[in-house]
Design a protein around this motif. Structure first.
Motif, short mmCIF file in Angstrom:
data_model
loop_
_atom_site.label_atom_id
_atom_site.label_comp_id
_atom_site.label_asym_id
_atom_site.label_seq_id
_atom_site.Cartn_x
_atom_site.Cartn_y
_atom_site.Cartn_z
N LEU B 418 0.83 -1.21 0.00
CA LEU B 418 0.00 0.00 0.00
C LEU B 418 0.86 1.26 0.00
N SER B 419 1.89 1.28 0.85
CA SER B 419 2.78 2.45 0.91
C SER B 419 3.37 2.74 -0.46
N GLU B 420 3.88 1.70 -1.10
CA GLU B 420 4.57 1.91 -2.37
C GLU B 420 3.58 2.31 -3.47
N LYS B 421 2.38 1.78 -3.39
CA LYS B 421 1.37 2.14 -4.37
C LYS B 421 0.99 3.62 -4.20
N MET B 422 0.86 4.03 -2.95
CA MET B 422 0.53 5.44 -2.71
C MET B 422 1.65 6.35 -3.18
N LYS B 423 2.89 5.90 -2.98
CA LYS B 423 4.02 6.71 -3.45
C LYS B 423 3.92 6.93 -4.96
N ASN B 424 3.57 5.89 -5.68
CA ASN B 424 3.45 6.02 -7.13
C ASN B 424 2.38 7.03 -7.51
N LEU B 522 -4.53 19.54 -1.33
CA LEU B 522 -4.63 18.29 -0.57
C LEU B 522 -5.95 17.59 -0.86
N GLY B 523 -7.03 18.39 -0.93
CA GLY B 523 -8.34 17.82 -1.23
C GLY B 523 -8.32 17.10 -2.57
N ASP B 524 -7.68 17.74 -3.55
CA ASP B 524 -7.61 17.14 -4.88
C ASP B 524 -6.84 15.82 -4.85
N VAL B 525 -5.67 15.84 -4.20
CA VAL B 525 -4.81 14.66 -4.27
C VAL B 525 -5.41 13.50 -3.48
N VAL B 526 -6.10 13.85 -2.41
CA VAL B 526 -6.75 12.82 -1.61
C VAL B 526 -7.85 12.14 -2.43
N GLY B 527 -8.52 12.95 -3.23
CA GLY B 527 -9.54 12.39 -4.11
C GLY B 527 -8.93 11.41 -5.10
N ILE B 528 -7.81 11.81 -5.66
CA ILE B 528 -7.14 10.95 -6.64
C ILE B 528 -6.62 9.68 -5.97
N LEU B 529 -6.06 9.85 -4.75
CA LEU B 529 -5.58 8.68 -3.98
C LEU B 529 -6.73 7.71 -3.72
N THR B 531 -9.52 7.30 -5.34
CA THR B 531 -9.91 6.61 -6.56
C THR B 531 -8.91 5.52 -6.92
N ALA B 532 -7.61 5.88 -6.85
CA ALA B 532 -6.58 4.92 -7.25
C ALA B 532 -6.56 3.70 -6.34
N LEU B 533 -6.86 3.91 -5.05
CA LEU B 533 -6.80 2.80 -4.10
C LEU B 533 -8.15 2.11 -3.96
N GLY B 534 -9.19 2.76 -4.48
CA GLY B 534 -10.51 2.19 -4.32
C GLY B 534 -11.02 2.30 -2.90
N VAL B 535 -10.63 3.38 -2.23
CA VAL B 535 -11.18 3.62 -0.88
C VAL B 535 -11.87 4.97 -0.87
N ASP B 536 -12.76 5.16 0.09
CA ASP B 536 -13.49 6.41 0.19
C ASP B 536 -12.58 7.54 0.69
N ASP B 537 -12.71 8.73 0.09
CA ASP B 537 -11.90 9.89 0.50
C ASP B 537 -11.98 10.16 2.00
N ILE B 562 -6.28 3.37 6.49
CA ILE B 562 -6.45 3.18 5.04
C ILE B 562 -6.52 1.68 4.74
N LEU B 563 -5.63 0.93 5.43
CA LEU B 563 -5.57 -0.52 5.19
C LEU B 563 -6.91 -1.20 5.47
N LYS B 564 -7.64 -0.64 6.46
CA LYS B 564 -8.92 -1.25 6.83
C LYS B 564 -9.90 -1.26 5.67
N SER B 565 -9.87 -0.17 4.88
CA SER B 565 -10.85 -0.14 3.79
C SER B 565 -10.22 -0.46 2.43
N TYR B 566 -8.90 -0.69 2.44
CA TYR B 566 -8.22 -0.98 1.18
C TYR B 566 -8.24 -2.48 0.91
N LYS B 567 -8.60 -2.83 -0.32
CA LYS B 567 -8.59 -4.25 -0.66
C LYS B 567 -7.39 -4.54 -1.56
N LEU B 568 -6.48 -5.33 -1.04
CA LEU B 568 -5.31 -5.73 -1.82
C LEU B 568 -5.80 -6.51 -3.04
#
Lengths: 289, 690
Positions: B418-424, B522-529, B531-537, B562-568
């Motif tokens: 998850l960390s590395e995916k978020m970094k990307n 920050l609001g924008d990037v959190v939205g993009i994060l 979407t990319a992770l498939g978790v709610d903002d 984040i991990l709680k709502s993130y599905k690997l």
């Protein structure tokens, strides 16, 4: 040619190309240490090494005792340690669960309390123990992580830095396996023309213990410590050393980053200064957008 | 550990290898050499060379002395040893000191004797030179003799003034509150227990002992802190005529605790805390006696008293000799291995007994029974033997082999993935990754001995560091070429409840753009994060996660949340993350001097490219000389085209230029001169500078 003209040569093309086409959103840059880990890990992934981690705030058992570093032994001086301050009431401070248990069972044994002192981990080797406590051999792991040493800082020493630890446990493991993996690792990062060599050394958690040097651009550079896992380490986690052997090594990632990127002062890595970090923007290789 | 080349030579008949060659031999077969230094006499002639060896704790039992190092040289070269003359002295005076060991867990052996002398003079030049070469100060013949023998064979020694000792000598636990006035160290580096000034000085240190310490005492009280430091009361002085020599063995951890507690690390305590064999104590006494006799030929020696309650036992290791090659991964010929071990004084009995340490070795194999010399306390298990053979035979003979490739893929560590995916995701959005200091001025988890007061705590949040980080980068935004500073860190924080992995985002808009600020970024990037992770903002934006300070906005989120709502992803592999080579760039040094920003805007015909305009600007700059044989273009740290618009068939280009020197602070006058040249160059083609 001055440093500037180099810089201009490097950036003008980049800039004119990018800026004049009118601002595609500029990418950020990964921290140099992350880039090193990402360059190293694929070599390990090929060999089936999984990534593992553990706490930075570690107990004495995992950081020292289980790694065959006895209490009150000169081997403990080999690493300057940040011990966590104990308050008068031991309940009010950080403890590991074992200690809380001891307190709850009204155990007032001073020795037990002492053995559960906390440290900022001095090496990622503590994760070897944590992983072996919970996993059976064969084991192949790498552990990138932050570690701490209580020593004066200068251009090559920092009180916090990153290590990469590797642990391999299986039957019939030899020093030749260790040398083979290290060779593949350094070739992966520095290119095919690097050589490695061993020098005798001592780390309490390995026997034999060696220092690993890498020859790069004609120079021999000290890279880190390695060796075959000491039987006492296996015993501390309940693995039978008559059945399994292993190798382990640990390297400073900061040093590798400094060599690879030509960074002259380790402290630059932790200032959060984008004048440095943004010099190492990578190409558009990432698939994420 | 400093080793004198001359001193080492005494152990061999033929010339030993040169210091440079020894440096190489030690490096590849024993331990690191930290330095090789020539020793000069008063006339500047080189009279000796000293090698500074990094003897680590495993070899410190036997290698913190010249004799031990001679053994290493013998192992590496097989050069013939010189014969060592017998060292017994004739007993020529009556009387034995009364010695009792009360604390026999602590004191394993105590060897003592009386010596009578007519006077104490300086040591002979031979002894003085030897000690000086290794950085020890010469004090007098007796003290020098105890030091010399310690550096020669590794046994710490002590000499008391016998006439100042009242009654019997006893080795015992210190009593609570008991006090001792210590000898003062004279040399810059710690010496043996006897290292003191010849004349007593004012301000001798007094220590109040506790029951965890051990002392050498007489009927009146402590004479010395055992193994650590001598006391002043029975110290030898110029008037001393009768001595008690001590050669003893003390338990390592007690010596270590006491010497650490009182900050009294000495050459003696160092040897004891690394543990030496009690067998050495008798050699210590006989060697010391012989040397005193050589130094002071009229000295008279009493009989030796040897209190040795529990004799040391030699270690016996059983090893299947093939185990050595099996661990090293090379075939070491058995005869070779045998020779290497025998050169270390190990006796080998081949008795064919069943091997006990490695089940994988066939049952019918032979086994070597190795009897280890007393001094080699480091050799206790077969793996130690593997190392001894390996290092002498040479690790250069080990050739790397690859591991068998595993069949299965590697397991994924979700927090890492998850960390590395978020970094990307974040770098694609223009966020750069930083790694900030974990040791800070305030927090809940405090280190016991901080490096500095403002680094006493492990950080309790990433936010504080991030605010400063963004603020500092805003100041450099023009130099870095940023319209907005966007940064993130993934790191651990610590509080009274434990340790947490956090993501911290920091942003500040630098170039004024309507409706855009740090919070919006920050609001924008959190939205993009999200979407990319498939978790709610909402995972990211809790009211307490956002901190705003001036133009800087910072958000800190627990990765576990984040991990709680993130599905690997089901078929996730690390291969998904696009790991690969580092940036090929080489670090360009940062200038410590301030930079100056200038903008220039110019109207040109619509057919003229920005590239062309920029080249005209560059040419204009190149004509301006600045100091150091450079031209003005050398001072250009960065430039960018920051605005373009068309009007009436013309186009306006606005460039921003950042000037900075690596050597000095630029002045406005200098930069104005450059700008004047640029204006002139732009007006050349008849363009209109705005």
């Amino acid at each position: 040619m001055s440093i500037y003209s180099v810089y201009i040569c490097m950036t003008t093309t980049d800039f004119i190309a990018k800026v004049i086409v009118m601002k595609p959103e500029q990418k950020g840059s990964l921290h140099p240490i992350t880039q090193i880990v990402r360059a190293i890990y694929p070599v390990f992934q090929e060999l089936g090494f999984a990534i593992a981690d553990g706490p930075e705030l570690e107990d004495e058992f995992h950081n020292f005792d289980a790694l065959n570093v006895p209490k009150d032994h000169p081997a403990r001086d080999m690493q300057d340690t940040f011990w966590i301050k104990s308050n008068a009431d031991p309940r009010s401070e950080i403890q590991n669960p074992k200690q809380i248990q001891n307190l709850n069972s009204n155990s007032d044994n001073a020795d037990i309390k002492k053995s559960e002192r906390m440290v900022l981990r001095t090496h990622t080797s503590s994760v070897q123990i944590r992983y072996m406590e919970n996993n059976k051999p064969p084991i192949r792991i790498v552990v990138p992580g932050k570690v701490y040493r209580n020593e004066a800082t200068d251009a090559t020493h920092e009180a916090q830095f990153y290590q990469l630890e590797a642990l391999y446990v299986d039957k019939n493991v030899t020093l030749a396996h260790l040398k083979g993996v290290l060779g593949a690792l350094f070739q992966g990062v520095f290119g095919d023309d690097v050589n490695i060599r061993f020098r005798p050394s001592f780390f309490p958690f390995v026997e034999p213990g060696v220092e690993v040097d890498m020859q790069w651009k004609g120079r021999w550079l000290e890279m880190g410590g390695a060796g075959l896992v000491h039987p006492n380490v296996f015993r501390s986690v309940g693995i039978d050393p008559n059945e399994y052997q292993g190798f382990a090594f640990g390297f400073g990632l900061d040093r590798i980053a400094m060599l690879k990127f030509g960074i002259d002062d380790v402290r630059h890595l932790y200032t959060g200064d984008l004048r440095l970090v943004n010099q190492f923007r990578q190409g558009d290789t990432s698939s994420e957008k | 550990m400093k080793i004198s080349h001359n001193w080492l030579q005494k152990y061999f008949t033929k010339p030993i290898p040169s210091p440079e060659r020894l440096d190489e031999l030690f490096t590849f077969h024993a331990f690191e050499v930290e330095g090789v230094e020539k020793v000069n006499d008063e006339n500047g002639q080189v009279i000796d060379t000293v090698l500074d060896l990094k003897v680590l704790p495993d070899r410190a039992h036997h290698d913190l002395c010249h004799r031990g190092i001679a053994g290493e040289v013998f192992s590496m070269t097989e050069m013939a040893y010189a014969e060592i003359a017998p060292v017994d002295v004739t007993v020529s005076t009556e009387g034995k000191p009364s010695i009792t060991i009360e604390a026999d867990n602590f004191c394993r052996r105590y060897v003592g004797r009386y010596v009578e002398i007519e006077k104490i003079g300086d040591a002979t030049p031979e002894i003085q030179d030897a000690l000086n070469a290794i950085g020890q100060r010469s004090i007098n013949a007796i003290v020098d003799a105890t030091n010399y023998v310690m550096f020669d064979i590794g046994q710490p020694l002590h000499a008391f003034d016998a006439d100042k000792v009242k009654g019997s000598i006893v080795v015992r636990q210190a009593r609570k509150g008991e006090k001792i006035v210590l000898l003062e160290s004279s040399a810059s580096r710690p010496q043996g227990e006897n290292g003191q000034e010849t004349l007593p000085q004012a301000g001798a240190r007094e220590i109040e002992l506790s029951i965890s310490d051990h002392v050498i005492a007489d009927d009146e009280g402590p004479l010395a802190i055992a193994g650590v430091k001598g006391g002043k009361r029975a110290a030898i002085t110029a008037d001393t005529r009768r001595l008690i020599l001590e050669s003893a063995n003390f338990e390592p951890t007690t010596v270590r605790r006491t010497s650490t507690k009182y900050d009294l690390r000495s050459e003696s305590s160092k040897r004891y805390e690394n543990e030496i064999t009690p067998e050495l104590a008798m050699s210590g006494m006989t060697e010391l006696s012989a040397l005193i006799l050589r130094e002071i030929p009229t000295a008279k020696f009493g009989p030796i008293v040897d209190v040795y309650p529990k004799k040391a036992v030699q270690t016996v290791i059983e090893i299947d000799p093939r185990y050595i090659s099996k661990r090293l991964g090379i075939e070491v010929p058995l005869e070779m291995a045998k020779g290497i071990l025998e050169n270390m004084g190990i006796t080998i009995i081949v008795n064919g007994r069943y091997p006990i340490h490695d089940k994988s070795v066939e049952d019918n194999s032979s086994v070597w029974q190795l009897t280890i010399p007393f001094s080699r306390l480091d050799l206790t298990i077969p793996d130690d033997i593997v190392e001894e053979v390996g290092r002498i035979y040479g690790y250069e003979n080990v050739k790397g082999v690859s591991l068998a490739r595993p069949v299965e893929g590697v397991a994924i560590l979700p927090s890492y993935y998850l960390s590395e995916k978020m970094k990307n995701v974040l770098i694609a959005q223009g966020y750069s990754e930083v790694s900030l200091y974990s040791l800070v001025a305030h927090g809940e988890v405090e280190t016991a001995k901080p490096l500095a007061r403002d680094k006493a705590f492990a950080r309790a949040n990433l936010t504080d560091g991030m605010i400063t980080c963004v603020q500092k980068n805003v100041l450099n935004a023009d130099l870095i070429g940023l319209e907005a500073v966007k940064v993130f860190e993934i790191g651990r924080v610590f509080d009274n409840t434990g340790e947490y992995l956090k993501l911290c985002l920091g942003a500040a808009q630098v170039k004024k753009v309507k409706g855009v600020n740090g919070k919006k970024l920050l609001g924008d990037v959190v939205g993009i994060l999200g979407t990319a992770l498939g978790v709610d903002d909402s995972v990211f934006s809790t009211p307490e996660s956002l901190v705003e300070k001036g133009s800087v906005s910072v958000m800190e989120i627990d990765l576990n949340e984040i991990l709680k709502s993130y599905k690997l992803p089901k078929d996730a592999t690390y291969g998904d993350l696009g790991f690969g080579p580092t940036s090929p760039n080489i670090y360009q040094k940062l200038s410590p001097y301030p930079f100056i920003v200038r903008d220039v805007a110019v109207f040109v015909p619509a057919s003229t490219s920005a590239d062309h305009v920029w080249n005209v600007i560059l040419d204009g700059m190149k004509g301006v000389d600045v100091s150091g044989g450079m031209n003005a273009a050398d001072l250009l740290a960065r430039h960018s085209l920051f605005d373009t618009f068309e009007k009436d068939g013309k186009v306006s280009y606005a460039f921003r230029m950042v000037f900075q020197s690596m050597e000095r602070t630029l002045t406005d006058d200098e930069v104005n001169k450059i700008m004047t040249a640029i204006y002139a160059a732009l007006k050349g083609p008849g363009w209109e500078v705005r």
